[in-house]
Write an enzyme that holds these catalytic residues in place. Sequence first.
Site, PDB file in Angstrom:
ATOM      1  N   SER A  31       0.870  -1.254   0.076  1.00  0.00           N
ATOM      2  CA  SER A  31      -0.002  -0.098  -0.072  1.00  0.00           C
ATOM      3  C   SER A  31       0.767   1.113  -0.062  1.00  0.00           C
ATOM      4  O   SER A  31       1.758   1.336   0.920  1.00  0.00           O
ATOM      5  CB  SER A  31      -1.015   0.037   1.289  1.00  0.00           C
ATOM      6  OG  SER A  31      -1.498  -1.370   1.433  1.00  0.00           O
ATOM      7  N   HIS A  62      -6.153  -3.693  -4.365  1.00  0.00           N
ATOM      8  CA  HIS A  62      -4.777  -4.486  -4.905  1.00  0.00           C
ATOM      9  C   HIS A  62      -4.897  -5.103  -6.288  1.00  0.00           C
ATOM     10  O   HIS A  62      -5.847  -5.597  -6.578  1.00  0.00           O
ATOM     11  CB  HIS A  62      -4.440  -5.422  -3.760  1.00  0.00           C
ATOM     12  CG  HIS A  62      -4.078  -5.056  -2.591  1.00  0.00           C
ATOM     13  ND1 HIS A  62      -2.733  -5.330  -1.729  1.00  0.00           N
ATOM     14  CD2 HIS A  62      -4.530  -4.037  -1.560  1.00  0.00           C
ATOM     15  CE1 HIS A  62      -2.679  -4.738  -0.642  1.00  0.00           C
ATOM     16  NE2 HIS A  62      -3.521  -3.981  -0.595  1.00  0.00           N
ATOM     17  N   HIS A  84      -2.295 -12.194   1.039  1.00  0.00           N
ATOM     18  CA  HIS A  84      -2.156 -12.160   2.754  1.00  0.00           C
ATOM     19  C   HIS A  84      -2.674 -13.641   3.218  1.00  0.00           C
ATOM     20  O   HIS A  84      -3.673 -13.776   2.966  1.00  0.00           O
ATOM     21  CB  HIS A  84      -2.805 -10.980   3.171  1.00  0.00           C
ATOM     22  CG  HIS A  84      -2.413  -9.626   2.447  1.00  0.00           C
ATOM     23  ND1 HIS A  84      -3.121  -9.139   1.425  1.00  0.00           N
ATOM     24  CD2 HIS A  84      -1.435  -8.649   3.084  1.00  0.00           C
ATOM     25  CE1 HIS A  84      -2.210  -8.026   1.298  1.00  0.00           C
ATOM     26  NE2 HIS A  84      -1.333  -7.718   2.166  1.00  0.00           N
ATOM     27  N   TYR A  86      -4.461 -13.331   5.976  1.00  0.00           N
ATOM     28  CA  TYR A  86      -5.881 -13.079   6.117  1.00  0.00           C
ATOM     29  C   TYR A  86      -6.870 -13.454   5.205  1.00  0.00           C
ATOM     30  O   TYR A  86      -8.079 -13.440   5.383  1.00  0.00           O
ATOM     31  CB  TYR A  86      -6.054 -11.759   6.761  1.00  0.00           C
ATOM     32  CG  TYR A  86      -5.754 -10.511   5.791  1.00  0.00           C
ATOM     33  CD1 TYR A  86      -6.576 -10.263   5.089  1.00  0.00           C
ATOM     34  CD2 TYR A  86      -4.530  -9.954   6.164  1.00  0.00           C
ATOM     35  CE1 TYR A  86      -6.349  -9.127   4.233  1.00  0.00           C
ATOM     36  CE2 TYR A  86      -4.303  -8.794   5.196  1.00  0.00           C
ATOM     37  CZ  TYR A  86      -5.110  -8.396   4.235  1.00  0.00           C
ATOM     38  OH  TYR A  86      -4.902  -7.340   3.412  1.00  0.00           O
ATOM     39  N   GLU A  87      -6.540 -13.434   3.939  1.00  0.00           N
ATOM     40  CA  GLU A  87      -7.409 -13.513   2.830  1.00  0.00           C
ATOM     41  C   GLU A  87      -7.756 -15.134   2.807  1.00  0.00           C
ATOM     42  O   GLU A  87      -8.851 -15.293   1.894  1.00  0.00           O
ATOM     43  CB  GLU A  87      -6.670 -13.244   1.352  1.00  0.00           C
ATOM     44  CG  GLU A  87      -6.495 -11.716   1.394  1.00  0.00           C
ATOM     45  CD  GLU A  87      -5.389 -11.481   0.103  1.00  0.00           C
ATOM     46  OE1 GLU A  87      -6.288 -11.155  -0.946  1.00  0.00           O
ATOM     47  OE2 GLU A  87      -4.517 -11.268   0.116  1.00  0.00           O
ATOM     48  N   ALA A 114       2.491  -1.290   4.352  1.00  0.00           N
ATOM     49  CA  ALA A 114       1.796  -0.282   5.276  1.00  0.00           C
ATOM     50  C   ALA A 114       1.713  -0.822   6.595  1.00  0.00           C
ATOM     51  O   ALA A 114       1.636  -1.960   6.721  1.00  0.00           O
ATOM     52  CB  ALA A 114       0.630   0.144   4.787  1.00  0.00           C
ATOM     53  N   MET A 212       0.358  -6.817   8.606  1.00  0.00           N
ATOM     54  CA  MET A 212      -0.260  -8.029   8.206  1.00  0.00           C
ATOM     55  C   MET A 212       0.532  -8.787   7.257  1.00  0.00           C
ATOM     56  O   MET A 212      -0.061  -9.567   6.471  1.00  0.00           O
ATOM     57  CB  MET A 212      -1.621  -8.075   8.036  1.00  0.00           C
ATOM     58  CG  MET A 212      -2.339  -7.293   9.115  1.00  0.00           C
ATOM     59  SD  MET A 212      -4.141  -7.089   8.794  1.00  0.00           S
ATOM     60  CE  MET A 212      -4.574  -6.093   9.898  1.00  0.00           C
ATOM     61  N   SER A 213       1.602  -8.295   6.623  1.00  0.00           N
ATOM     62  CA  SER A 213       2.367  -8.985   5.628  1.00  0.00           C
ATOM     63  C   SER A 213       3.949  -9.269   5.932  1.00  0.00           C
ATOM     64  O   SER A 213       4.081  -8.962   6.967  1.00  0.00           O
ATOM     65  CB  SER A 213       2.198  -7.971   4.458  1.00  0.00           C
ATOM     66  OG  SER A 213       2.522  -6.870   4.574  1.00  0.00           O
ATOM     67  N   ASN A 236      -0.622   4.900  10.026  1.00  0.00           N
ATOM     68  CA  ASN A 236      -1.481   5.145  11.284  1.00  0.00           C
ATOM     69  C   ASN A 236      -0.705   4.866  12.707  1.00  0.00           C
ATOM     70  O   ASN A 236       0.013   4.091  12.495  1.00  0.00           O
ATOM     71  CB  ASN A 236      -3.044   4.394  11.260  1.00  0.00           C
ATOM     72  CG  ASN A 236      -2.462   3.039  11.258  1.00  0.00           C
ATOM     73  OD1 ASN A 236      -2.062   2.476  10.298  1.00  0.00           O
ATOM     74  ND2 ASN A 236      -2.581   2.047  12.064  1.00  0.00           N
ATOM     75  N   HIS A 248      -9.391   1.462   7.690  1.00  0.00           N
ATOM     76  CA  HIS A 248      -8.680   1.323   6.352  1.00  0.00           C
ATOM     77  C   HIS A 248      -8.775   2.488   5.436  1.00  0.00           C
ATOM     78  O   HIS A 248      -7.769   2.760   4.686  1.00  0.00           O
ATOM     79  CB  HIS A 248      -9.402   0.037   5.556  1.00  0.00           C
ATOM     80  CG  HIS A 248      -8.580  -0.444   4.235  1.00  0.00           C
ATOM     81  ND1 HIS A 248      -7.378  -0.845   4.256  1.00  0.00           N
ATOM     82  CD2 HIS A 248      -9.093  -0.840   3.055  1.00  0.00           C
ATOM     83  CE1 HIS A 248      -6.895  -0.972   3.037  1.00  0.00           C
ATOM     84  NE2 HIS A 248      -8.092  -1.161   2.292  1.00  0.00           N
TER      85      HIS A 248
HETATM   86  N1  HPA Z   1      -2.108  -3.078  12.175  1.00  0.00           N
HETATM   87  C1  HPA Z   1      -1.915  -3.786  11.294  1.00  0.00           C
HETATM   88  N2  HPA Z   1      -1.702  -3.622  10.030  1.00  0.00           N
HETATM   89  C2  HPA Z   1      -1.936  -2.513   9.449  1.00  0.00           C
HETATM   90  C3  HPA Z   1      -2.230  -1.341  10.273  1.00  0.00           C
HETATM   91  C4  HPA Z   1      -2.137  -1.603  11.785  1.00  0.00           C
HETATM   92  O1  HPA Z   1      -2.194  -0.740  12.625  1.00  0.00           O
HETATM   93  N3  HPA Z   1      -1.705  -0.370   9.667  1.00  0.00           N
HETATM   94  C5  HPA Z   1      -1.690  -0.717   8.197  1.00  0.00           C
HETATM   95  N4  HPA Z   1      -1.478  -2.016   8.244  1.00  0.00           N
END
Ligand code: HPA
Length: 277
Positions: A31, A62, A84, A86-87, A114, A212-213, A236, A248
Amino acid sequence: MNNYLNKMHETVNYIQKKVKEIPKLAIILGSGLGSLADDIENKVVLAYKDIPNFPISTVAGHKGELIFGTLNNVPIIAMNGRFHYYEGYDLKETTYPIRIFKLLGVKTLILTNAAGGINTSFKKGDLMIINDQLSFFAESVLRGPNMDEFGDRFIDMSTTYDKEYIKILKEIMNKHIGYFREGVYAYMKGPTYETPAEIRALRTLGADAVGMSTVPEAVVAHHSNIKCAGITCITNMAAGVTNEILSHEEVKETALKAEENFKKVVKEFIQKIAKEL
Ligand code: HPA
């Protein structure tokens, strides 16, 4: 396992038919870096859905393309869209492209992503050089019979992120941004963002950012002796660090704002390391 290897060879054969000279450098566009794909010249674009045995990306926004081309005259492979856990993919699928890179002769992998900032000296939009990683809460992507064709069973992890690359990235960030951030990327499986308690725990454990990657990909790359560089966009502050509710939308918005800096850094990095590839 043989079946897995056969599948990989099928994938490699397809790519080698489509692309004459395979670059030695690959980059995963996370991202905030997707638009780097627009700057690649002399492109051959292979949609994931057309590559035999390749997984298909499911996250909105994506893309799912493997791009071969040149960036400022340096040959690169860009993964526009990653897989990912989680997908719903298993870890072998998540890291399938990295195995393919190895079989294609890739020597260096740039991982971008990200993440949420855990280190309170970070701010939204910062770029962090990954110098190490934490993944206590997920099984190893290398679990199962070792694939000796790629690397050893037990591998040292103290040089997952190449030290020389880290040094080069620091210089580039100092030049373009005026400072650099570096730290430990903690991997969480998602898809929920973390709880504030998890973030406090991760901070105690030494994490600076959470996402998460990247970690499964870096482990597979390192296992097979591909040199890694990792750059995170802090999109963030992680849960509970401020009073803000995570979304998101915020992640995408910050990633977009950081894009120009991100691209500058990555392009110069590629330029710098191209000589020794
Ligand atoms: N946590 C997990 N994955 C993320 C975050 C987060 O705060 N921000 C962007 N990807």
